[in-house]
Design an enzyme around this catalytic site. Structure first.
Site, PDB file in Angstrom:
ATOM      1  N   ALA A  37     -10.374 -46.531   2.772  1.00 44.73           N
ATOM      2  CA  ALA A  37      -9.389 -46.399   1.735  1.00 44.73           C
ATOM      3  C   ALA A  37      -9.709 -46.526   0.376  1.00 44.73           C
ATOM      4  O   ALA A  37      -9.279 -47.455  -0.316  1.00 44.73           O
ATOM      5  CB  ALA A  37      -8.100 -47.169   2.147  1.00 44.73           C
ATOM      6  N   LEU A  38     -10.705 -45.710  -0.068  1.00 51.37           N
ATOM      7  CA  LEU A  38     -11.498 -46.047  -1.308  1.00 51.37           C
ATOM      8  C   LEU A  38     -10.662 -45.477  -2.394  1.00 51.37           C
ATOM      9  O   LEU A  38      -9.940 -44.869  -2.533  1.00 51.37           O
ATOM     10  CB  LEU A  38     -12.923 -45.315  -1.016  1.00 51.37           C
ATOM     11  N   HIS A  39     -11.057 -46.310  -3.351  1.00 50.94           N
ATOM     12  CA  HIS A  39     -10.427 -46.079  -4.836  1.00 50.94           C
ATOM     13  C   HIS A  39     -11.668 -46.130  -5.941  1.00 50.94           C
ATOM     14  O   HIS A  39     -12.607 -46.304  -5.350  1.00 50.94           O
ATOM     15  CB  HIS A  39      -9.401 -47.123  -5.306  1.00 50.94           C
ATOM     16  N   HIS A  42     -13.982 -49.131  -5.782  1.00 48.01           N
ATOM     17  CA  HIS A  42     -15.277 -49.170  -4.794  1.00 48.01           C
ATOM     18  C   HIS A  42     -16.293 -47.973  -5.413  1.00 48.01           C
ATOM     19  O   HIS A  42     -17.468 -48.274  -5.152  1.00 48.01           O
ATOM     20  CB  HIS A  42     -14.567 -48.423  -3.530  1.00 48.01           C
ATOM     21  N   GLN A  66     -12.200 -60.384  10.529  1.00 47.39           N
ATOM     22  CA  GLN A  66     -11.621 -61.121   9.078  1.00 47.39           C
ATOM     23  C   GLN A  66     -10.011 -60.841   9.158  1.00 47.39           C
ATOM     24  O   GLN A  66      -9.560 -61.426   8.003  1.00 47.39           O
ATOM     25  CB  GLN A  66     -12.172 -60.469   7.828  1.00 47.39           C
TER      26      GLN A  66
HETATM   27  P1  AMP Z   1     -12.883 -53.709   0.443  1.00 50.98           P
HETATM   28  O1  AMP Z   1     -12.707 -52.436   1.018  1.00 50.98           O
HETATM   29  O2  AMP Z   1     -11.414 -54.092  -0.176  1.00 50.98           O
HETATM   30  O3  AMP Z   1     -13.313 -54.713   1.529  1.00 50.98           O
HETATM   31  O4  AMP Z   1     -13.587 -53.979  -0.761  1.00 50.98           O
HETATM   32  C1  AMP Z   1     -14.984 -53.342  -0.761  1.00 50.98           C
HETATM   33  C2  AMP Z   1     -15.717 -54.027  -1.699  1.00 50.98           C
HETATM   34  O5  AMP Z   1     -14.810 -53.058  -3.008  1.00 50.98           O
HETATM   35  C3  AMP Z   1     -15.649 -55.368  -2.242  1.00 50.98           C
HETATM   36  O6  AMP Z   1     -16.863 -55.846  -2.658  1.00 50.98           O
HETATM   37  C4  AMP Z   1     -14.494 -55.465  -3.183  1.00 50.98           C
HETATM   38  O7  AMP Z   1     -14.525 -56.694  -3.802  1.00 50.98           O
HETATM   39  C5  AMP Z   1     -14.698 -54.181  -3.852  1.00 50.98           C
HETATM   40  N1  AMP Z   1     -13.486 -53.898  -4.724  1.00 50.98           N
HETATM   41  C6  AMP Z   1     -12.395 -53.807  -4.293  1.00 50.98           C
HETATM   42  N2  AMP Z   1     -11.550 -53.410  -5.217  1.00 50.98           N
HETATM   43  C7  AMP Z   1     -12.430 -53.396  -6.484  1.00 50.98           C
HETATM   44  C8  AMP Z   1     -12.012 -53.191  -7.828  1.00 50.98           C
HETATM   45  N3  AMP Z   1     -10.615 -53.089  -8.304  1.00 50.98           N
HETATM   46  N4  AMP Z   1     -13.001 -53.374  -8.743  1.00 50.98           N
HETATM   47  C9  AMP Z   1     -14.137 -53.664  -8.386  1.00 50.98           C
HETATM   48  N5  AMP Z   1     -14.704 -53.741  -7.088  1.00 50.98           N
HETATM   49  C10 AMP Z   1     -13.566 -53.630  -5.963  1.00 50.98           C
END
Ligand code: AMP
Length: 283
Positions: A37-39, A42, A66
């Protein structure tokens, strides 16, 4: 849709073969672990990965270990096709997206248990299984990819400290790199979970970043951290949040600070309706 320039891998042997080829050619490899669900947050990790390494592997795995039973595993947003398109446009050449059974086959019996930053009484106080689940899957991803660098967002600040500590403690041959938080124009930290917010909640959500900034200003002006935490918590509660914590901590160890001369990080987690938001800033 297919993306000829990106390979989607589901199994570890093929992944290892690809990375071995890169290493044999003298190339450095960075891994960006995600739950999909990338933004753009990521993608900023991918961009930073390319500053350190020649090739970037993104992993997409919604890690059941987790999530607690009552958490949002079942409804966690998933969009593999959209994720691949975004990763391809950011230059990622390999995406590793294993099935849960491939990561945790029948009989899987190992868990990495962590103390230190994983027991700072922040996220761990509200999500007791969370960091052991993260540490276990991240260890697997590090050994599976054999990457030279791993990119982690400061958005999940405690996670960044936990993973850095773990890599050091276990002598994992990888450098963990922290990447600053990407924010929406109004300051809200980008998150896959922001799509859970109703329009009204989305509007209120910016209050977290504002409250953290106001608390940081107060601490700089001489307010003691405990008082700044309490004022930030009261401000968020008044706007309809249910606050899990607002805490000023040592930026390295996450321990409670003995003095404001230490490098400090302000961290917060709060519920807005059914959505749990987290954020943090340097003081
Ligand atoms: P997630 O998919 O939420 O597990 O996040 C994957 C990686 O993306 C983790 O290292 C998060 O800390 C990083 N991440 C999530 N949101 C952000 C953001 N707004 N800015 C920078 N890194 C992010």
């Amino acid at each position: 849709m297919t993306h000829p320039q990106i390979s989607l891998l589901r199994d570890v042997p093929t992944l290892r073969q690809q990375v071995a080829q890169w290493h044999a050619a003298g190339l450095k490899v960075a891994v960006v672990p995600t739950m999909g669900a990338l933004h753009d947050g990521h993608l900023s990790l991918v961009r930073r990965g390319f500053e350190k390494a020649d090739r970037v592997i993104a992993t997409i795995f919604v890690n059941p270990k987790q999530f607690a039973a009552h958490e949002d595993l079942g409804r966690y947003p998933r969009d593999e096709a959209g994720d691949l398109a975004k990763l391809a446009s950011a230059g990622t050449s390999v995406v590793f997206a294993p099935a849960p059974e491939a990561v945790y086959p029948k009989g899987f019996a190992t868990s990495i248990h962590m103390e230190g930053p994983a027991k700072a009484r922040l996220e761990d106080a509200f999500r007791p299984q969370f960091f052991d689940g993260v540490a276990t899957v991240v260890t697997k991803l590090f050994t599976q990819t054999a990457a030279d660098y791993a990119m982690f967002g400061e958005k999940d600040y405690q996670q960044l400290k936990v993973v850095s500590r773990m890599a050091r403690d276990l002598d994992l041959p990888i450098e963990v790199v922290g990447v600053p938080t990407m924010r929406e124009a109004d300051g809200l930290a980008m998150s896959s979970r922001n799509i859970y917010l109703s329009p009204a909640e989305r509007h209120v959500a910016t209050a977290i970043y504002r409250a953290l900034n106001e608390a940081a200003v107060m601490i700089h002006a001489g307010t003691n951290p405990a008082q700044a935490e309490a004022l930030a918590e009261a401000a968020l509660t008044a706007q309809g949040f249910k606050v899990d914590y607002v805490a000023a901590r040592n930026a390295q160890t996450l321990a409670k600070p003995a003095s404001v001369a230490e490098p400090l990080r302000l961290l917060a987690a709060a519920w807005l309706g059914k959505t749990r938001l987290i954020d943090n800033i340097a003081v």
